[in-house]
Motif scaffolding. Structure first.
Motif, PDB file in Angstrom:
ATOM      1  N   CYS A   1      -5.589   1.502  -1.807  1.00  0.00           N
ATOM      2  CA  CYS A   1      -5.717   0.131  -2.297  1.00  0.00           C
ATOM      3  C   CYS A   1      -4.819  -0.798  -1.484  1.00  0.00           C
ATOM      4  CB  CYS A   1      -5.333   0.077  -3.775  1.00  0.00           C
ATOM      5  SG  CYS A   1      -3.631   0.595  -4.101  1.00  0.00           S
ATOM      6  N   ARG A   2      -4.934  -2.083  -1.761  1.00  0.00           N
ATOM      7  CA  ARG A   2      -4.083  -3.076  -1.112  1.00  0.00           C
ATOM      8  C   ARG A   2      -3.444  -3.950  -2.183  1.00  0.00           C
ATOM      9  NH1 ARG A   2      -4.804  -2.738   4.204  1.00  0.00           N
ATOM     10  NH2 ARG A   2      -3.707  -4.654   4.696  1.00  0.00           N
ATOM     11  N   TYR A   3      -2.187  -4.338  -1.919  1.00  0.00           N
ATOM     12  CA  TYR A   3      -1.537  -5.280  -2.830  1.00  0.00           C
ATOM     13  C   TYR A   3      -1.226  -6.545  -2.038  1.00  0.00           C
ATOM     14  CZ  TYR A   3       2.898  -3.799  -0.727  1.00  0.00           C
ATOM     15  OH  TYR A   3       3.906  -3.518   0.161  1.00  0.00           O
ATOM     16  N   TYR A   4      -0.984  -7.627  -2.739  1.00  0.00           N
ATOM     17  CA  TYR A   4      -0.866  -8.932  -2.094  1.00  0.00           C
ATOM     18  C   TYR A   4       0.487  -9.562  -2.398  1.00  0.00           C
ATOM     19  CZ  TYR A   4      -5.807  -8.172  -1.595  1.00  0.00           C
ATOM     20  OH  TYR A   4      -7.015  -7.615  -1.272  1.00  0.00           O
ATOM     21  N   LEU A   5       1.046 -10.187  -1.391  1.00  0.00           N
ATOM     22  CA  LEU A   5       2.285 -10.947  -1.549  1.00  0.00           C
ATOM     23  C   LEU A   5       2.012 -12.384  -1.135  1.00  0.00           C
ATOM     24  CD1 LEU A   5       5.172  -8.765  -0.081  1.00  0.00           C
ATOM     25  CD2 LEU A   5       4.677  -9.245  -2.466  1.00  0.00           C
TER      26      LEU A   5
ATOM     27  N   THR B   1      -1.061 -15.733   1.781  1.00  0.00           N
ATOM     28  CA  THR B   1      -1.119 -14.506   0.991  1.00  0.00           C
ATOM     29  C   THR B   1      -1.292 -13.353   1.968  1.00  0.00           C
ATOM     30  OG1 THR B   1      -2.131 -15.654  -0.858  1.00  0.00           O
ATOM     31  CG2 THR B   1      -2.343 -13.279  -0.832  1.00  0.00           C
ATOM     32  N   LEU B   2      -0.344 -12.430   1.944  1.00  0.00           N
ATOM     33  CA  LEU B   2      -0.404 -11.278   2.836  1.00  0.00           C
ATOM     34  C   LEU B   2      -0.874 -10.058   2.057  1.00  0.00           C
ATOM     35  CD1 LEU B   2       2.979 -11.757   4.732  1.00  0.00           C
ATOM     36  CD2 LEU B   2       0.707 -12.527   5.405  1.00  0.00           C
ATOM     37  N   SER B   3      -1.633  -9.220   2.737  1.00  0.00           N
ATOM     38  CA  SER B   3      -2.181  -8.028   2.107  1.00  0.00           C
ATOM     39  C   SER B   3      -1.578  -6.793   2.776  1.00  0.00           C
ATOM     40  CB  SER B   3      -3.700  -8.074   2.296  1.00  0.00           C
ATOM     41  OG  SER B   3      -4.246  -6.802   2.167  1.00  0.00           O
ATOM     42  N   PHE B   4      -1.135  -5.831   1.975  1.00  0.00           N
ATOM     43  CA  PHE B   4      -0.521  -4.606   2.496  1.00  0.00           C
ATOM     44  C   PHE B   4      -1.186  -3.386   1.882  1.00  0.00           C
ATOM     45  CE2 PHE B   4       2.755  -7.871   2.466  1.00  0.00           C
ATOM     46  CZ  PHE B   4       3.261  -7.797   3.750  1.00  0.00           C
ATOM     47  N   PRO B   5      -1.228  -2.271   2.651  1.00  0.00           N
ATOM     48  CA  PRO B   5      -1.740  -1.037   2.040  1.00  0.00           C
ATOM     49  C   PRO B   5      -0.770  -0.557   0.964  1.00  0.00           C
ATOM     50  CG  PRO B   5      -0.968  -0.626   4.282  1.00  0.00           C
ATOM     51  CD  PRO B   5      -0.858  -2.102   4.042  1.00  0.00           C
ATOM     52  N   GLY B   6      -1.302  -0.077  -0.134  1.00  0.00           N
ATOM     53  CA  GLY B   6      -0.447   0.390  -1.223  1.00  0.00           C
ATOM     54  C   GLY B   6      -0.993   1.659  -1.845  1.00  0.00           C
ATOM     55  N   CYS B   7      -0.325   2.083  -2.912  1.00  0.00           N
ATOM     56  CA  CYS B   7      -0.712   3.311  -3.615  1.00  0.00           C
ATOM     57  C   CYS B   7      -0.908   3.016  -5.093  1.00  0.00           C
ATOM     58  CB  CYS B   7       0.388   4.364  -3.498  1.00  0.00           C
ATOM     59  SG  CYS B   7       0.578   5.050  -1.837  1.00  0.00           S
ATOM     60  N   ARG B   8      -1.694   3.869  -5.733  1.00  0.00           N
ATOM     61  CA  ARG B   8      -1.852   3.792  -7.184  1.00  0.00           C
ATOM     62  C   ARG B   8      -2.115   5.195  -7.711  1.00  0.00           C
ATOM     63  NH1 ARG B   8      -7.600   0.513  -7.332  1.00  0.00           N
ATOM     64  NH2 ARG B   8      -8.697   1.888  -5.908  1.00  0.00           N
TER      65      ARG B   8
END
Length: 86
Positions: free
Chosen positions: A45-49, A55-62
């Motif tokens: 998934c991706r999370y956003y800052l 708005t920047l998007s980064f790879p993330g985990c869940r």
């Protein structure tokens, strides 16, 4: 004596919120759910800052979670709150 109640077992699945993978070790599932992924979870998934105007998007985990749920149901030929027969 025929059975009147034939409850259905359901599996409810859900995913936790996407966060930086390094922060995901401590993530817990909601009450009643069991975590079925390990460690930092799944990096799918991706999370956003939001930084000022961008708005920047980064790879993330869940994590994936599940819980068993019994849905009350009447057997065939029975109905109503008390599963009465014909």
């Amino acid at each position: 004596q025929m059975k009147k109640q034939c409850d259905q077992k359901l599996l409810l699945r859900m995913k936790t919120e996407c966060v930086p993978c390094s922060l995901n070790l401590e993530t817990r599932c909601p009450a009643g759910y069991t975590k079925i992924t390990n460690g930092t979870g799944i990096p799918d998934c991706r999370y956003y800052l939001e930084i000022k105007t961008h708005t920047l998007s980064f790879p993330g985990c869940r994590h994936h979670c599940m819980k068993e749920f019994e849905q009350p149901e009447c057997c065939q030929g029975h109905w109503g709150p008390d599963c009465m027969g014909k």
